[in-house]
Design a protein around this motif. Sequence first.
Motif: not given
Length: 319
Positions: A46-51
């Motif tokens: 999820g953090r990667l997707r937002r980043l």
Amino acid sequence: MLNEIDLSRVDLNLLVLFKVVLEERHVGQAAERLSLSPSAVSHGLGRLRRLLNDPLFLRTPKGVVPTERAMDLAAPIADILTRTRSVIATAEPFDAATSTRRFTIGAPDGVSAVFLSPLLSALHVSAPGVDISVRQILPPRAVRTTDSVWEPVLPDIEARAMDIAVVPADNAVPARFVARALYEEDFVIAMRAGHPFSKNPTLDAYCQEQHLVVSLTGDAYGFVDDFLAEQGRTRRAALTVPNFMFALGVISETDLIAALPRSFLAMYSRYFGLVGVEPPLPLIRSRICAITSKAALMDAGVAWLFDLLERTARPSATG
């Protein structure tokens, strides 16, 4: 383009997570491999997707599949992780006996085939955990002389795309590099055993034969043709191949002849049923040198490998 604020949000562990999920194509299996819980992996994704502003992985009944953006990112992220590991490894004390580092050596295959056997034998004894990647390099244009033809490898050394290059180098390298001569190399005319040319290796006969030329680009014109042109002669380059090992197999099964490095042919002729004769015209003779940068030599591991290459690749070591 990332600014400082963006970079501060990047956790290197997220890139490791990305690589493992891409390889496993399954969140649960990736979690097991990373010793994390599936929820921790999902949170990281999820953090990667937002980043990265992309879904990256889409759920399916059998796991996940990468998006087109994820596939585009796969190679750059793998490169970042490889370079990061290299940087961290260079910061650690180097002990050849216990090291598990991987080094990259760039060389033409007609050169790497000569130095690899004694190098690997030495590694087996003194550094059994060290791994080697060999990167095939050939001149970007037809070779007419060794003067400056290998200069394009120097930026790759500085960028650490390779730790050491082993190439013909008769001229002095720039001051920021170090070159050590390993052995002298020249060329002979190679052909299958029993070829008629071996009994009559004259210049006239040479010009009448069909030739194989080793050329990365497929350019069949080289230094031999320059000399022949000065004599008012030509030859027929019936075939070009992109490397020297390929040439061995082809000339062993045809009537083609080829100019090949003497040391290289000496090592492999018996396996392919080949013979070599002295050329009836002047061919290139050069020093084969190991080249690296002075900055790279500050890395104790590279300095060790550089010394080992110098010791093992000398003529006395290769026979």
